[in-house]
Design a protein around this motif. Structure first.
Motif, PDB file in Angstrom:
ATOM      1  N   LYS A 150       0.844  -1.204   0.000  1.00 27.99           N
ATOM      2  CA  LYS A 150       0.000   0.000   0.000  1.00 27.99           C
ATOM      3  C   LYS A 150       0.878   1.251   0.000  1.00 27.99           C
ATOM      4  CE  LYS A 150      -4.015  -2.072   2.187  1.00 27.99           C
ATOM      5  NZ  LYS A 150      -4.884  -2.094   3.379  1.00 27.99           N
ATOM      6  N   ARG A 151       1.998   1.211   0.732  1.00 29.02           N
ATOM      7  CA  ARG A 151       2.921   2.347   0.745  1.00 29.02           C
ATOM      8  C   ARG A 151       3.483   2.595  -0.658  1.00 29.02           C
ATOM      9  NH1 ARG A 151       5.018   4.508   5.200  1.00 29.02           N
ATOM     10  NH2 ARG A 151       7.066   4.790   4.252  1.00 29.02           N
ATOM     11  N   LYS A 152       3.783   1.516  -1.353  1.00 28.54           N
ATOM     12  CA  LYS A 152       4.327   1.636  -2.709  1.00 28.54           C
ATOM     13  C   LYS A 152       3.294   2.306  -3.639  1.00 28.54           C
ATOM     14  CE  LYS A 152       6.413  -1.175  -6.331  1.00 28.54           C
ATOM     15  NZ  LYS A 152       6.792  -2.524  -6.740  1.00 28.54           N
ATOM     16  N   ARG A 153       2.020   1.891  -3.525  1.00 30.49           N
ATOM     17  CA  ARG A 153       0.955   2.491  -4.338  1.00 30.49           C
ATOM     18  C   ARG A 153       0.763   3.971  -3.986  1.00 30.49           C
ATOM     19  NH1 ARG A 153      -1.442  -2.617  -3.676  1.00 30.49           N
ATOM     20  NH2 ARG A 153      -2.727  -1.927  -1.941  1.00 30.49           N
ATOM     21  N   LEU A 154       0.822   4.265  -2.697  1.00 28.22           N
ATOM     22  CA  LEU A 154       0.668   5.666  -2.271  1.00 28.22           C
ATOM     23  C   LEU A 154       1.814   6.529  -2.788  1.00 28.22           C
ATOM     24  CD1 LEU A 154      -0.601   5.196   1.393  1.00 28.22           C
ATOM     25  CD2 LEU A 154      -1.865   6.242  -0.507  1.00 28.22           C
ATOM     26  N   ARG A 155       3.035   5.999  -2.759  1.00 30.18           N
ATOM     27  CA  ARG A 155       4.177   6.764  -3.287  1.00 30.18           C
ATOM     28  C   ARG A 155       4.014   7.007  -4.780  1.00 30.18           C
ATOM     29  NH1 ARG A 155       7.105   3.722   0.563  1.00 30.18           N
ATOM     30  NH2 ARG A 155       7.617   2.118  -0.952  1.00 30.18           N
ATOM     31  N   GLN A 156       3.533   6.013  -5.515  1.00 30.10           N
ATOM     32  CA  GLN A 156       3.310   6.195  -6.952  1.00 30.10           C
ATOM     33  C   GLN A 156       2.210   7.232  -7.202  1.00 30.10           C
ATOM     34  OE1 GLN A 156       5.080   5.001  -9.634  1.00 30.10           O
ATOM     35  NE2 GLN A 156       3.794   6.518 -10.668  1.00 30.10           N
ATOM     36  N   GLU A 157       1.180   7.158  -6.393  1.00 27.87           N
ATOM     37  CA  GLU A 157       0.090   8.123  -6.527  1.00 27.87           C
ATOM     38  C   GLU A 157       0.598   9.546  -6.231  1.00 27.87           C
ATOM     39  OE1 GLU A 157      -4.524   8.561  -4.976  1.00 27.87           O
ATOM     40  OE2 GLU A 157      -3.431   6.712  -4.532  1.00 27.87           O
ATOM     41  N   LEU A 158       1.477   9.666  -5.246  1.00 30.12           N
ATOM     42  CA  LEU A 158       2.075  10.966  -4.929  1.00 30.12           C
ATOM     43  C   LEU A 158       2.946  11.468  -6.075  1.00 30.12           C
ATOM     44  CD1 LEU A 158       2.984  10.716  -1.149  1.00 30.12           C
ATOM     45  CD2 LEU A 158       1.714  12.558  -2.259  1.00 30.12           C
ATOM     46  N   ARG A 159       3.702  10.585  -6.706  1.00 27.46           N
ATOM     47  CA  ARG A 159       4.526  11.002  -7.856  1.00 27.46           C
ATOM     48  C   ARG A 159       3.641  11.489  -8.993  1.00 27.46           C
ATOM     49  NH1 ARG A 159       7.895   6.826  -6.014  1.00 27.46           N
ATOM     50  NH2 ARG A 159       6.827   5.238  -7.226  1.00 27.46           N
ATOM     51  N   ASP A 160       2.577  10.750  -9.272  1.00 25.04           N
ATOM     52  CA  ASP A 160       1.645  11.162 -10.326  1.00 25.04           C
ATOM     53  C   ASP A 160       0.997  12.511  -9.976  1.00 25.04           C
ATOM     54  OD1 ASP A 160       2.224   8.769 -11.583  1.00 25.04           O
ATOM     55  OD2 ASP A 160       0.355   7.781 -10.960  1.00 25.04           O
ATOM     56  N   LEU A 161       0.653  12.661  -8.710  1.00 29.12           N
ATOM     57  CA  LEU A 161       0.039  13.898  -8.262  1.00 29.12           C
ATOM     58  C   LEU A 161       1.026  15.060  -8.358  1.00 29.12           C
ATOM     59  CD1 LEU A 161      -2.598  14.988  -7.116  1.00 29.12           C
ATOM     60  CD2 LEU A 161      -1.728  14.479  -4.849  1.00 29.12           C
ATOM     61  N   ASP A 162       2.287  14.809  -8.049  1.00 27.53           N
ATOM     62  CA  ASP A 162       3.308  15.851  -8.187  1.00 27.53           C
ATOM     63  C   ASP A 162       3.402  16.335  -9.629  1.00 27.53           C
ATOM     64  OD1 ASP A 162       3.983  15.941  -5.530  1.00 27.53           O
ATOM     65  OD2 ASP A 162       5.744  14.641  -5.725  1.00 27.53           O
ATOM     66  N   TRP A 163       3.291  15.428 -10.570  1.00 30.53           N
ATOM     67  CA  TRP A 163       3.309  15.789 -11.989  1.00 30.53           C
ATOM     68  C   TRP A 163       2.100  16.669 -12.325  1.00 30.53           C
ATOM     69  CZ3 TRP A 163       6.617  15.902 -15.818  1.00 30.53           C
ATOM     70  CH2 TRP A 163       6.147  16.057 -17.119  1.00 30.53           C
ATOM     71  N   SER A 164       0.944  16.261 -11.850  1.00 26.62           N
ATOM     72  CA  SER A 164      -0.274  17.047 -12.090  1.00 26.62           C
ATOM     73  C   SER A 164      -0.166  18.423 -11.441  1.00 26.62           C
ATOM     74  CB  SER A 164      -1.502  16.321 -11.531  1.00 26.62           C
ATOM     75  OG  SER A 164      -1.723  15.121 -12.218  1.00 26.62           O
ATOM     76  N   LEU A 165       0.420  18.453 -10.250  1.00 26.52           N
ATOM     77  CA  LEU A 165       0.573  19.716  -9.538  1.00 26.52           C
ATOM     78  C   LEU A 165       1.532  20.647 -10.285  1.00 26.52           C
ATOM     79  CD1 LEU A 165      -0.425  21.125  -7.035  1.00 26.52           C
ATOM     80  CD2 LEU A 165       1.323  19.939  -5.720  1.00 26.52           C
ATOM     81  N   ARG A 166       2.581  20.115 -10.813  1.00 26.43           N
ATOM     82  CA  ARG A 166       3.525  20.921 -11.597  1.00 26.43           C
ATOM     83  C   ARG A 166       2.819  21.519 -12.813  1.00 26.43           C
ATOM     84  NH1 ARG A 166       7.119  17.163 -13.144  1.00 26.43           N
ATOM     85  NH2 ARG A 166       7.734  16.936 -10.992  1.00 26.43           N
ATOM     86  N   ASN A 167       2.035  20.700 -13.493  1.00 27.82           N
ATOM     87  CA  ASN A 167       1.279  21.193 -14.658  1.00 27.82           C
ATOM     88  C   ASN A 167       0.265  22.262 -14.254  1.00 27.82           C
ATOM     89  OD1 ASN A 167       2.620  19.574 -16.510  1.00 27.82           O
ATOM     90  ND2 ASN A 167       1.150  17.909 -16.318  1.00 27.82           N
TER      91      ASN A 167
END
Length: 181
Positions: A150-167
């Motif tokens: 679950k931690r691994k999925r959350l970290r991936q979700e955070l990375r994806d969210l960071d990309w969206s946030l940058r955009n």
């Protein structure tokens, strides 16, 4: 009927009556002392549509007052000139206010162009705020999570969210830059 239920219903009825009374566009005292030219000016300056005078008419009819429509329209015509400026359009858009079709046709096109530009900044900022909030929430969940999958999925979700946030932040920058030109 249970006394508690009766009291609850009575409370709800009183709250509803209070809410309906507070919906009036003008109080009884305002109706009785209204300077209709000044009221029209204030409404126009605040971007209220001309149709608001009908709400004033309904509110004031309860105390036997009829708005002076000619004075109201004359005051509103002056007030709306202050509202329908390009600077105000940007301000209104940036704060996320709704446009209520207040500007006369000869001012509306220019007003709406600037309003929409300001609204794009507001919408982009709202998206950044929403993504920031979601990022903080995911970060809290990650800190509490013990299961490694679950931690691994959350970290991936955070990375994806960071990309969206940058955009989204780039969108804010672009929208603000367009406001200057």
């Amino acid at each position: 009927m249970n006394r508690g239920i009766r009291l609850l219903r009575l409370g709800a009825a009183l709250a509803a009556a209070t809410l309906l009374a507070s919906c009036a566009s003008m109080s009884e005292q305002e109706c009785l002392s209204a300077d209709w030219r000044e009221q029209g000016y204030r409404d126009g300056r605040n971007g209220q549509p001309l149709s608001l005078v009908e709400s004033h008419r309904e509110a004031c009819a309860k105390v036997g007052v009829t708005p002076d429509l000619a004075a109201y329209k004359a005051g509103r015509a002056k007030g709306v000139l202050e509202y329908c400026t390009t600077d105000n359009a940007v301000r209104e858009g940036r704060r996320g206010a709704s446009y209520r079709n207040a500007c006369p046709p000869e001012l509306e096109g220019r007003f709406l162009d600037h309003y929409r530009a300001g609204r794009r900044v507001y919408d982009a900022e709202q998206r950044v705020n929403s993504l920031d909030s979601r990022s903080r929430d995911l970060q809290r969940r990650l800190e509490k999570e013990k299961d490694e999958d679950k931690r691994k999925r959350l970290r991936q979700e955070l990375r994806d969210l960071d990309w969206s946030l940058r955009n989204a932040r780039n969108d804010v920058y672009d929208a603000e830059r367009r406001l200057r030109y």
